[in-house]
Design an enzyme around this catalytic site. Structure first.
Site, short mmCIF file in Angstrom:
data_model
loop_
_atom_site.label_atom_id
_atom_site.label_comp_id
_atom_site.label_asym_id
_atom_site.label_seq_id
_atom_site.Cartn_x
_atom_site.Cartn_y
_atom_site.Cartn_z
N LYS B 182 0.84 -1.20 0.00
CA LYS B 182 0.00 0.00 0.00
C LYS B 182 0.88 1.25 0.00
CE LYS B 182 -1.77 2.60 3.19
NZ LYS B 182 -1.69 3.95 2.58
N GLU B 256 10.49 0.65 10.13
CA GLU B 256 11.46 1.72 9.93
C GLU B 256 10.71 3.01 10.21
OE1 GLU B 256 13.17 4.56 9.02
OE2 GLU B 256 13.32 4.12 6.89
N CYS B 290 13.37 10.53 7.13
CA CYS B 290 13.34 10.03 8.51
C CYS B 290 14.72 10.12 9.16
CB CYS B 290 12.82 8.61 8.54
SG CYS B 290 13.57 7.56 7.30
N GLU B 387 9.97 14.93 15.87
CA GLU B 387 10.32 14.90 14.46
C GLU B 387 9.43 15.89 13.71
OE1 GLU B 387 9.47 11.22 12.30
OE2 GLU B 387 11.40 11.45 11.29
#
Lengths: 274, 476
Positions: B182, B256, B290, B387
């Site tokens: 997906k 991850e 990331c 983040e």
């Protein structure tokens, strides 16, 4: 002459290299002995001890860790009769000693087998090496009480992790005796911490503990409990080893999986140039 | 700043259809309940295409197709033949790389220079690399008879749509698994073009299935009982939810997740090189990375010099049309992400950090955020802990190497880190102590299919890339 009266042993916890009773003051009767019934507070104290030991143990040279683990195997061999007296079959004690020696030898070899240079498409030095994950909570298998215990502790610590182990609740004496082996093997205090008692009491606290990096559910038989522990472990994304199957053969070659599951891989890049 | 004439890449190479179906069992099909959503160009807010939204029954169909292909075709196929399909796919990606790069920039907002020179070459290289593993698995160090896991459910993010697809699909297929993937809802288009490439390669039906949709589709996929393996790249919060959802199942999981990397600059570092590394670390891909170097830790005695140089360099960054070959910083991927970046940046100002951006004209339409740095940041500030996933850098200082390590590791994340110094022994000393899966020394944001990538702590578990990346798709 009357027969000599034996000096009996008190079976206690093993935390930070010391043998404290449970802070709760409780014990339970098992294998004809009163064994400490560890509390959640004991579990948290054990995590503190394990965390404090990480820096020195992970930072020790692989050769040094191998030496210390081999020393533990020597001590284990020397106590063979004592384990047999506790009801551990002789062939299980032998297998446990051999297993410990096998893992001890991996200390300075695994990084070569499990890491190495990566041939990247560019002018870079690039290398991957395994590193310990940190503090591991371990649920030892119910039985075989000694071989099972050795088979979950040795692979976790040989690479530089420290552990808090929930011993077999129904056969904890082998675990406490193993603690005595470790205490006389130059293993720094806190690298292995052993809790006796009910896993339903201590392990949920470990699974939810934010300063535990991984959890090994090998000895959890109750599937609902295992699921609950795995859910708790997700909160800080602990690495999870799921329960062993009921017919697991503890005498078989264990392979590398138990070690590698508790390792991180670090990859370092540096440009090449003049 | 120099004046550059516009140098737009032509869109004509891309043949967009008005609408796209789901790719299941080798064919594009309509979703059962007919739902759809729009994919827009974040640089202009223009609608690019209508994308089918997969519901639970579509996911069911896709998983069933993947299972059938696993049992009947892909699982039993000799590794040498699986390899040849993967080599075909790698070649087709190279042949159609211009088309894929333009489409990626259109749908994602990233500069064409980056999709052309970074993403696409890495995508092709990744398929080449794992193609070669397919017939060598017994020599990969996982025992003599490594077996695939089965059907893999893979959910990927929007920051590197096609590259994340490659990281997921290539090792899975090489190891003998089949997949249902997906893509992120804002960046489905290159995954659907990849589906066409699978058709062009005559990949057997059901080996790769692509279900488009948002969070509900992803949840239906990872929670499907017919799935043996879940691989996810995305936010730590969603990763946590997935870890909970697979609890008590036999599904294998790799994650991850997020990061808050420290990029550490010592006083002996070559300042100009370090500044290039800082800029690359946080402004590459609009900071939608990331492993972005989002915390600059600079040694106190050179902080002023580094910041002055950094600001001068930032003033040269060209923000604008992603399809212009001169563009350095493209569009923010979505309105929602722009909102998140604004919210955290406002929190940075409110908590007392000092904000600076170069003078920079932003287009009227689309989603844009000027490259931004915050100085006077403390470790307690939200912009030092959370983040941001945007072009926003938090600057902190340190005095000793030990303090740098302490601050760098003071985060629940552990994905990457950077070190800038001329002293070799210090690099290795630092690298040993940084709790991060990738450490870039005197470089940053380098990737390679042979190089394992993945995090410590709450940045997830498992590695992608290299021999390590195979392990995630084998029963070992």
């Amino acid at each position: 002459m009357s027969e000599r009266v034996a000096v009996r042993k008190t079976y206690k916890l093993f935390i930070g290299g010391k043998f404290p009773r449970s802070e709760s003051g409780r014990s339970y009767l098992v294998q004809s002995s009163n064994v400490s019934l560890a509390s959640r507070k004991d579990a948290r104290d054990a995590v503190v001890a394990a965390r404090a030991a990480v820096k020195g143990w992970a930072g020790a040279t692989a050769y040094n860790r191998g030496q210390i683990l081999y020393r533990a195997a020597e001590m284990l061999e020397g106590r063979r009769a004592q384990f047999v007296a506790l009801g551990v079959p002789g062939d299980e004690v032998d297998a446990a000693v051999d297993r410990w020696v096998w893992y001890a030898g991996w200390a300075d070899k695994l990084a070569q087998v499990y890491g190495g240079a990566n041939p990247v498409a560019g002018p870079y030095f690039n290398i991957s090496a395994p590193e310990p994950t940190g503090v591991i909570a371990v649920v030892a298998p119910e039985r075989p009480a000694l071989l099972g215990l050795v088979s979950v502790i040795a692979p976790a610590i040989v690479t530089g992790n420290t552990v808090v182990v929930a011993a077999s609740p129904s056969e904890p004496l082998a675990a406490v005796t193993l603690a005595e082996v470790l205490a006389t093997s130059d293993l720094p205090g806190g690298v292995v911490n052993i809790l006796t008692g009910a896993i339903t009491e201590t392990v949920p606290a470990l699974a939810a503990h934010m300063d535990v990096n991984a959890i090994d559910l090998t000895g959890v038989i109750d599937t609902a409990l295992a699921t609950d522990l795995e859910v708790k472990a997700a909160e800080n994304l602990k690495r999870v080893l799921r329960p062993a199957s009921a017919d697991h053969d503890w005498f078989a070659d264990p392979g590398l999986a138990r070690m590698t599951a508790l390792l991180e891989t670090k990859t370092v890049w540096h440009p090449k140039g003049v | 700043m120099f004046e550059y004439a516009p140098a737009p890449e032509s869109r004509s190479v891309v043949d967009l259809k008005p609408s796209y179906g789901l790719f299941i069992d080798g064919a594009f099909v309509d979703p059962t309940d007919g739902d759809s959503f729009k994919s827009i160009n974040p640089a202009s807010e223009e609608v690019l295409a209508e994308i089918a939204e997969a519901g639970a029954s579509d996911v069911e169909r896709a998983v069933r197709a993947a299972r059938k292909a696993y049992d009947k075709v892909w699982g039993p196929m000799p590794g040498r033949d699986r390899a040849k399909y993967l080599y075909r796919i790698a070649r087709l990606i190279q042949e159609r790389s211009r088309e894929l790069a333009v489409l990626e920039s259109l749908d994602n907002g990233k500069p064409i220079r980056e999709s052309r020179d970074v993403d696409l070459p890495l995508v092709a290289a990744h398929f080449f690399y794992y193609a070669g593993w397919a017939d060598k698995l017994e020599h990969a160090g996982f025992g003599g008879n490594p077996r695939p896991i089965g059907v893999a459910a893979q959910v990927i993010p929007w920051n590197f749509p096609l590259l994340m697809l490659a990281w997921k699909i290539a090792p899975a297929l090489a190891a003998g698994n089949t997949v249902v993937l997906k893509p992120a809802e804002t960046t489905s288009l290159t995954a659907l073009l990849f589906a066409e490439i699978c058709q062009q390669a005559d990949l057997p039906p059901g080996v790769v299935n692509i279900v488009t949709g948002a969070g509900d589709t992803g949840r239906a996929l990872v929670e499907h009982p017919g799935v043996d393996k879940v691989a996810f790249t995305g936010s730590t919060d969603v990763g946590r939810a997935i870890a909970r959802s697979v609890a008590g199942t036999r599904k294998k999981l790799t994650l991850e997740l997020g990061g808050k990397a420290a990029n550490i600059v010592f006083d002996d570092a070559p300042i100009d090189q370090a500044v290039e590394g800082i800029v690359n670390g946080i402004f590459f891909n609009q900071g939608h990375v990331c492993c972005a170097g989002s915390r600059l830790l600079v040694q106190e005695n050179v902080a002023d010099r580094v910041l002055e140089s950094l600001k001068r360099r930032m003033a040269q960054l060209r923000v604008g049309d992603p399809l212009d070959k001169n563009t350095d910083v493209g569009a923010i991927n979505s309105a929602a992400q722009l909102e998140r970046i604004r919210e955290l940046s406002d929190a940075g100002s409110a908590e007392g950090a000092e904000r600076w951006s170069p003078p920079c004209e932003l287009p009227d339409r689309g989603f844009w955020f000027a490259p931004t740095i915050f100085t006077g940041v403390t470790q307690a500030h939200r912009i030092a802990r959370e983040e941001i996933f945007g072009p926003v850098l938090s600057v902190l200082t340190f005095r000793t190497p030990a303090e740098a390590v302490e601050k760098a590791n003071n985060t629940p994340y552990g994905l990457s880190a950077g070190i800038w110094t001329d002293k070799g022994s210090r690099i290795l000393w630092m690298a040993d102590r940084l709790r991060a899966g990738v450490v870039w020394a005197n470089t940053f944001n380098k990737f390679d299919p042979t190089s394992p990538f993945g995090g410590y702590k709450e940045s997830g578990y498992g590695r992608e890339g290299g021999r390590h990346g195979l392990e995630a798709y084998l029963n070992v």
